[in-house]
Design a protein around this motif. Structure first.
Motif, PDB file in Angstrom:
ATOM      1  N   UNK A 120       0.834  -1.208   0.000  1.00 42.39           N
ATOM      2  CA  UNK A 120       0.000   0.000   0.000  1.00 42.39           C
ATOM      3  C   UNK A 120       0.866   1.254   0.000  1.00 42.39           C
ATOM      4  N   UNK A 121       1.979   1.201   0.702  1.00 44.21           N
ATOM      5  CA  UNK A 121       2.880   2.352   0.728  1.00 44.21           C
ATOM      6  C   UNK A 121       3.494   2.587  -0.650  1.00 44.21           C
ATOM      7  N   UNK A 122       3.820   1.522  -1.342  1.00 43.56           N
ATOM      8  CA  UNK A 122       4.363   1.684  -2.700  1.00 43.56           C
ATOM      9  C   UNK A 122       3.335   2.348  -3.619  1.00 43.56           C
ATOM     10  N   UNK A 123       2.062   2.019  -3.445  1.00 40.16           N
ATOM     11  CA  UNK A 123       1.014   2.670  -4.246  1.00 40.16           C
ATOM     12  C   UNK A 123       1.004   4.168  -3.985  1.00 40.16           C
ATOM     13  N   UNK A 124       1.186   4.560  -2.729  1.00 40.14           N
ATOM     14  CA  UNK A 124       1.203   5.983  -2.398  1.00 40.14           C
ATOM     15  C   UNK A 124       2.402   6.682  -3.026  1.00 40.14           C
ATOM     16  N   UNK A 125       3.450   5.919  -3.311  1.00 41.84           N
ATOM     17  CA  UNK A 125       4.633   6.511  -3.928  1.00 41.84           C
ATOM     18  C   UNK A 125       4.354   6.938  -5.361  1.00 41.84           C
ATOM     19  N   UNK A 126       3.346   6.347  -5.997  1.00 44.52           N
ATOM     20  CA  UNK A 126       2.951   6.796  -7.331  1.00 44.52           C
ATOM     21  C   UNK A 126       2.481   8.251  -7.281  1.00 44.52           C
ATOM     22  N   UNK A 127       1.841   8.633  -6.178  1.00 46.64           N
ATOM     23  CA  UNK A 127       1.404  10.020  -6.014  1.00 46.64           C
ATOM     24  C   UNK A 127       2.607  10.933  -5.791  1.00 46.64           C
ATOM     25  N   UNK A 128       3.595  10.445  -5.055  1.00 48.03           N
ATOM     26  CA  UNK A 128       4.828  11.230  -4.906  1.00 48.03           C
ATOM     27  C   UNK A 128       5.438  11.509  -6.282  1.00 48.03           C
ATOM     28  N   UNK A 129       5.504  10.469  -7.087  1.00 43.15           N
ATOM     29  CA  UNK A 129       6.103  10.600  -8.423  1.00 43.15           C
ATOM     30  C   UNK A 129       5.311  11.593  -9.274  1.00 43.15           C
ATOM     31  N   UNK A 130       3.986  11.513  -9.199  1.00 44.98           N
ATOM     32  CA  UNK A 130       3.138  12.430  -9.965  1.00 44.98           C
ATOM     33  C   UNK A 130       3.306  13.867  -9.490  1.00 44.98           C
ATOM     34  N   UNK A 131       3.493  14.052  -8.185  1.00 43.10           N
ATOM     35  CA  UNK A 131       3.701  15.393  -7.645  1.00 43.10           C
ATOM     36  C   UNK A 131       5.004  15.995  -8.186  1.00 43.10           C
ATOM     37  N   UNK A 132       6.057  15.198  -8.206  1.00 43.27           N
ATOM     38  CA  UNK A 132       7.335  15.693  -8.718  1.00 43.27           C
ATOM     39  C   UNK A 132       7.197  16.087 -10.188  1.00 43.27           C
ATOM     40  N   UNK A 133       6.494  15.279 -10.957  1.00 43.91           N
ATOM     41  CA  UNK A 133       6.330  15.587 -12.375  1.00 43.91           C
ATOM     42  C   UNK A 133       5.513  16.857 -12.579  1.00 43.91           C
TER      43      UNK A 133
END
Length: 252
Positions: free
Chosen positions: A208-221
């Motif tokens: 579940x934490x890895x899924x939240x990392x997709x949002x981190x990646x999208x924020x950086x982009x």
């Protein structure tokens, strides 16, 4: 901190103990560091966030994630083994694991966390407000070096091998976003909100934490693309989900 006492613990080190008689202390601020670790791991087991037979990370990793000393972690895990919540196994596949049939209701301090529902929801809302503003300002202030640091932290979370390692990277990531604004006052304000909320962090399934990392990646982009509105919206959704996914949402 007013009402704080220091005294020796049985292993000869010093641990902070908060006076229960101080009128300024309430909720988890009334607990010792030892009790906060016991409560957070016990709640994670009870809510199924840590599964029977699951091996816990190293004491050092847990200590960093929960912002306590390693000795405190060692004592907390030992006491949870005595309570039947955890168990110790020897050998190459050994370590400290969640018991196959963990005991329930043995950690009184867990009820202190449960009683803080309103406080936690308030902190989440407070973080939403600050986080959206930070994401918006980071678009204007982020340098190539700041973006590179955010990329490194996202990659580190992709590689994290435990919830403890992920959480430590997650904290550094969000502080790095605040630092990217270039405003020192933002770091001070946001850091205070984040620390107060992270005091309620429980171990969480790594998937579940890895899924939240997709949002981190999208924020950086979004920050890299100069999309202030998009960055703020990603930040809002990323934090608002805590109302459902933190223990206050899981316990109803």
């Amino acid at each position: 901190m007013a009402g704080t006492l220091h005294g020796p613990v049985p292993d000869g080190t010093e641990e902070t103990v908060l006076s229960l008689n101080s009128p300024k202390l309430n909720g988890i601020r009334r607990l010792t560091a030892l009790d906060t670790v016991r409560a957070r791991i016990d709640l994670a087991v009870e809510l199924g966030l840590l599964s029977p037979g699951e091996r816990l990370p190293s004491n050092a990793a847990i200590a960093e994630a929960l912002d306590v000393g390693e000795i405190t972690v060692r004592r907390a895990l030992s006491s949870l083994c005595e309570d039947g919540v955890l168990e110790r196994r020897r050998g190459r596949n050994g370590g400290t694991l969640v018991a196959e049939h963990p005991a329930r209701g043995t950690v009184d301090a867990a009820e202190v966390y449960r009683a803080q529902t309103a406080e936690v929801h308030h902190l989440i809302d407070e973080r939403v407000v600050v986080e959206c503003g930070i994401a918006h300002l980071a678009v204007r202030g982020a340098t190539p070096a700041a973006l590179a640091e955010l990329d490194r932290l996202v990659e580190a979370m992709d590689r994290a091998e435990s919830w403890a390692e992920f959480h430590s990277c997650d904290e550094r990531f969000h502080l790095a976003v605040a630092r990217a604004t270039g405003l020192d006052s933002t770091m001070d304000t946001y850091g205070a909100v984040l620390r107060r909320l992270y005091a309620y962090f429980l171990p969480y399934p790594l998937a579940a934490l890895r899924d939240s990392n997709d949002e981190h990646r999208a924020l950086v982009e979004a920050v890299r693309a100069g999309d202030a509105a998009g960055a703020a919206d990603i930040a809002r959704r990323h934090v608002e989900t805590l109302h459902r996914t933190m223990f206050v949402g899981l316990t109803g």
